[in-house]
Design a protein around this motif. Sequence first.
Motif, mmCIF file in Angstrom:
data_model
loop_
_atom_site.group_PDB
_atom_site.id
_atom_site.type_symbol
_atom_site.label_atom_id
_atom_site.label_comp_id
_atom_site.label_asym_id
_atom_site.label_seq_id
_atom_site.Cartn_x
_atom_site.Cartn_y
_atom_site.Cartn_z
ATOM 1 N N ASP A 32 22.216 66.530 57.444
ATOM 2 C CA ASP A 32 23.707 66.911 57.075
ATOM 3 C C ASP A 32 24.794 65.832 57.231
ATOM 4 O OD1 ASP A 32 25.605 68.498 55.756
ATOM 5 O OD2 ASP A 32 25.324 70.253 56.755
ATOM 6 N N ILE A 33 25.844 65.885 56.677
ATOM 7 C CA ILE A 33 26.884 64.827 56.976
ATOM 8 C C ILE A 33 27.367 65.265 58.492
ATOM 9 C CG2 ILE A 33 29.401 64.571 56.600
ATOM 10 C CD1 ILE A 33 28.668 64.774 53.534
ATOM 11 N N ASP A 34 27.665 64.334 59.125
ATOM 12 C CA ASP A 34 27.948 64.550 60.539
ATOM 13 C C ASP A 34 29.288 65.306 60.574
ATOM 14 O OD1 ASP A 34 27.676 62.872 63.626
ATOM 15 O OD2 ASP A 34 29.730 63.453 63.001
ATOM 16 N N GLU A 35 29.334 66.158 61.404
ATOM 17 C CA GLU A 35 30.786 67.073 61.360
ATOM 18 C C GLU A 35 31.891 66.584 61.481
ATOM 19 O OE1 GLU A 35 29.290 70.533 63.842
ATOM 20 O OE2 GLU A 35 31.354 71.353 63.188
ATOM 21 N N SER A 36 32.066 65.375 62.226
ATOM 22 C CA SER A 36 33.349 64.729 62.377
ATOM 23 C C SER A 36 33.678 64.261 60.946
ATOM 24 C CB SER A 36 33.142 63.787 63.381
ATOM 25 O OG SER A 36 32.355 62.654 62.790
ATOM 26 N N TYR A 37 33.150 64.374 59.878
ATOM 27 C CA TYR A 37 33.763 63.939 58.753
ATOM 28 C C TYR A 37 33.952 64.939 57.753
ATOM 29 C CZ TYR A 37 31.933 59.163 60.336
ATOM 30 O OH TYR A 37 31.678 58.048 61.239
ATOM 31 N N SER A 63 15.585 66.884 55.135
ATOM 32 C CA SER A 63 16.545 65.383 55.223
ATOM 33 C C SER A 63 17.776 65.220 54.208
ATOM 34 C CB SER A 63 15.560 64.301 54.976
ATOM 35 O OG SER A 63 15.166 64.325 53.550
ATOM 36 N N ALA A 64 18.495 64.402 54.534
ATOM 37 C CA ALA A 64 19.732 64.218 53.697
ATOM 38 C C ALA A 64 19.939 62.580 53.595
ATOM 39 C CB ALA A 64 20.920 64.905 54.137
ATOM 40 N N ARG A 65 20.176 62.011 52.452
ATOM 41 C CA ARG A 65 20.625 60.709 52.230
ATOM 42 C C ARG A 65 21.786 60.480 51.503
ATOM 43 N NH1 ARG A 65 17.864 57.678 48.366
ATOM 44 N NH2 ARG A 65 17.167 59.034 46.725
ATOM 45 N N ARG A 87 17.916 67.941 45.865
ATOM 46 C CA ARG A 87 19.087 68.264 44.999
ATOM 47 C C ARG A 87 20.414 67.736 45.743
ATOM 48 N NH1 ARG A 87 21.753 72.686 47.206
ATOM 49 N NH2 ARG A 87 22.164 73.435 45.021
ATOM 50 N N GLU A 88 21.519 68.028 44.982
ATOM 51 C CA GLU A 88 22.811 67.143 45.817
ATOM 52 C C GLU A 88 23.718 67.905 46.305
ATOM 53 O OE1 GLU A 88 23.057 63.589 42.557
ATOM 54 O OE2 GLU A 88 24.399 65.256 42.205
ATOM 55 N N MET A 89 24.479 67.906 47.324
ATOM 56 C CA MET A 89 25.425 68.702 47.797
ATOM 57 C C MET A 89 26.965 67.749 48.107
ATOM 58 S SD MET A 89 23.604 70.511 51.269
ATOM 59 C CE MET A 89 25.203 71.050 51.787
ATOM 60 N N TYR A 90 27.873 68.613 48.150
ATOM 61 C CA TYR A 90 29.021 67.789 48.634
ATOM 62 C C TYR A 90 29.623 67.174 47.300
ATOM 63 C CZ TYR A 90 28.283 69.274 53.414
ATOM 64 O OH TYR A 90 27.938 69.471 54.634
ATOM 65 N N GLY A 91 29.222 67.729 46.141
ATOM 66 C CA GLY A 91 29.817 67.002 44.697
ATOM 67 C C GLY A 91 28.892 65.597 44.647
ATOM 68 N N SER A 92 27.624 65.670 44.893
ATOM 69 C CA SER A 92 26.894 64.276 44.812
ATOM 70 C C SER A 92 27.078 63.536 45.701
ATOM 71 C CB SER A 92 27.197 63.759 43.402
ATOM 72 O OG SER A 92 27.056 64.561 42.187
ATOM 73 N N LYS A 93 27.692 63.878 46.794
ATOM 74 C CA LYS A 93 27.683 62.859 47.845
ATOM 75 C C LYS A 93 26.541 62.333 48.804
ATOM 76 C CE LYS A 93 32.849 62.676 48.762
ATOM 77 N NZ LYS A 93 33.938 62.918 49.575
ATOM 78 N N VAL A 94 25.765 63.677 48.867
ATOM 79 C CA VAL A 94 24.497 63.582 49.417
ATOM 80 C C VAL A 94 23.611 64.206 48.668
ATOM 81 C CG1 VAL A 94 23.602 64.610 51.599
ATOM 82 C CG2 VAL A 94 26.068 63.990 51.885
ATOM 83 N N GLU A 95 22.349 63.879 48.784
ATOM 84 C CA GLU A 95 21.017 64.243 48.381
ATOM 85 C C GLU A 95 20.195 64.929 49.344
ATOM 86 O OE1 GLU A 95 19.346 61.439 44.538
ATOM 87 O OE2 GLU A 95 18.284 61.442 46.303
ATOM 88 N N THR A 96 19.958 66.128 49.040
ATOM 89 C CA THR A 96 19.234 66.961 50.280
ATOM 90 C C THR A 96 17.596 67.195 49.887
ATOM 91 O OG1 THR A 96 21.281 67.913 50.721
ATOM 92 C CG2 THR A 96 19.097 68.808 51.860
ATOM 93 N N ALA A 97 16.748 67.008 50.625
ATOM 94 C CA ALA A 97 15.514 67.417 50.288
ATOM 95 C C ALA A 97 15.157 68.806 50.852
ATOM 96 C CB ALA A 97 14.404 66.401 50.732
ATOM 97 N N ILE A 98 14.877 69.859 49.957
ATOM 98 C CA ILE A 98 14.501 71.004 50.451
ATOM 99 C C ILE A 98 12.991 71.434 50.548
ATOM 100 C CG2 ILE A 98 14.915 73.540 50.106
ATOM 101 C CD1 ILE A 98 17.374 72.527 50.825
ATOM 102 N N ASP A 113 35.875 60.520 52.259
ATOM 103 C CA ASP A 113 35.297 59.469 51.230
ATOM 104 C C ASP A 113 34.225 58.573 51.969
ATOM 105 O OD1 ASP A 113 36.859 60.077 49.406
ATOM 106 O OD2 ASP A 113 38.369 58.435 49.308
ATOM 107 N N GLU A 114 34.256 58.308 53.112
ATOM 108 C CA GLU A 114 33.486 57.558 53.964
ATOM 109 C C GLU A 114 32.982 58.367 55.019
ATOM 110 O OE1 GLU A 114 32.588 54.400 53.401
ATOM 111 O OE2 GLU A 114 34.093 53.802 52.155
ATOM 112 N N PHE A 115 31.607 58.443 55.220
ATOM 113 C CA PHE A 115 31.176 59.464 56.216
ATOM 114 C C PHE A 115 29.724 58.998 56.846
ATOM 115 C CE2 PHE A 115 29.769 60.795 52.032
ATOM 116 C CZ PHE A 115 28.381 60.813 52.177
ATOM 117 N N GLU A 116 29.344 59.317 57.691
ATOM 118 C CA GLU A 116 27.987 59.185 58.339
ATOM 119 C C GLU A 116 27.201 60.434 58.385
ATOM 120 O OE1 GLU A 116 26.942 56.307 58.949
ATOM 121 O OE2 GLU A 116 28.822 55.416 58.448
#
Lengths: 263, 316
Positions: free
Chosen positions: A23-28, A228-230, B130-141, A15-18
């Motif tokens: 990408d999402i940090d692998e530890s999460y 990038s990811a956010r 676009r989104e990944m991980y069921g909308s938890k993250v937005e990724t720019a491709i 649920d909480e991650f960095e």
Amino acid sequence: MKVLVTIKQVAEATDEFELSGGDIDESYLSYDLNEWDNYALEEAVAFAEEEDDVEVVTVTVGPERSEETIRMALAKGADRAIRVWDEAIAEREWLDAETKAELLAAVAREEDPDLVFTGVQASDDGFGATGVALAEKIGFEWAAVVNSLAIDREADGAHVHRELEGGVEELVDVELPAVFTVQTGINEPRYASMRGIRRAQGQPLEVRDMADIGLSAADLDSPLRRLSARKPESEGDATFFEGSHDETAGELAGVLRERGVGE
Amino acid sequence: MSVLAVAEHRRGELRDVSLELITAGRELAAGLDERLHVAVIGGDVERFAAELNREGVDTVYTVDYDDTFNHSVYIQALSQLDDTLDPSVVVVPHTSNGLDVAPALSVRLDRPLVTDAVALDVEDGLRVTREMYGSKVETAIGVESERAVVTVRPTEWDPAAETSNVTVTAFDATIDEDAIRSSVTGYKEAATGDVDITNADVLVSVGRGIDDEENLPLIFDLAEALDATVSASRPIIDNGWLPPNRQVGQSGKVVSPDVYIAIGISGAVQHVAGMKDADTIIAINTDPNAPIFDIADYGIVDDLFEVVPELIEQFE
């Protein structure tokens, strides 16, 4: 008859991650069998149980950690498992759907299946494209988003339902060989039995590198970059009730009563 | 070069997503300084073309063929249109039929494919969000290619509304019937059953957070206390815990009750598509980042097994 089932070990975030890098940090992250592929696997194993001459082979593109997931597929009844991986693949930051389809197509050409089952999409990157791209690459017919599947061996075809939006299903007759991308809910996936798990421990996993399947590192080249990811900004303006359970429930009850609910 | 949008229709009706595609397509076309064309394949193409007469569209190319959907017909027609128009970006809806066509089309045309776009940008080459991980993250491709196929998520762009004066051109595609290896034989509607969730004023909707079929009576108890109807998100239906006529979402029913109480529902985009027009949305979920809270009016971040019994008590 041979059924090839593509299996992906997907990443799930807490649920909480960095974030780190793109990408999402692998530890999460934790890893599991993709939910859609679980239904595809069940569809194949159930078909093999009905018929007496059907072999189920799974194929995975993934690092060593995916072997846990592959063993689970074997425990549920797959006959053989192939894992594609090597250093050239590991060096890529990610594989887009087309590239993955290229790798799977190379395996499919060697295995020469009659049917290929894939999940509609993977729960992590959600491209939803690998199965249909694979079909086009190996010259198979296909149907996407299948939620009912009946193989008609005499007619060398299949009667499928495709799930469209709004609760409508499209009924389609499909010539074999074919790729079907399987939707969740099509069946009830089994749990692995203890006997199955023990048997799977002793089964060999076939690991193939790029050269084994007749490809080279250049086949991994893609014009797509993950830049990038956010975390999406919350667009919400919800009023949150905080406090003990009876306090929050009490406030919520007030909101409901204002709207005439439960009166 | 141009942008080519592929319209979608089903059983004689142009689907709304086709007009959203025009909005997304003209954004792209404006950014690339190109024209936007629309292709509509099969069915009553002249009527569809009239409905696609929207500001920002240059030409609607119609391909006369059967009304029923067939990916091979689409791919053959679009390949030939591609030869003629050489579009930079081909935009396709991210729908069941879009997913049945776009990946194979991208392979056939040897173009990269990015699916499920929620935003598009061309300032520095094509960039797809676009989104990944069921909308938890937005990724720019980033697309390092002048040509691409992109599928766009329904309801992310507003439907193009203003009519225009577009050119309609009948495109004479040669369809090789031998290449068609599947055919539509009919349609099936989800059974309506005894409950019609689309008529309910108050819906108590349950999702994956309920964990076990044995816990469902808790939800029915709440519904009874509130004089509400029970609906559910997809996983509950997939597990066979409730029948399909209770499903809210893109592949289920679209509902707009006075009050919608989402319990243990994360709020995946497919679910939200089916309930976002409810007057008041209440969400109970343990995950404070669950997307359901983005559209909720009231939220409780807590364990449903603690909150729901308390709530039932309030109404007893």
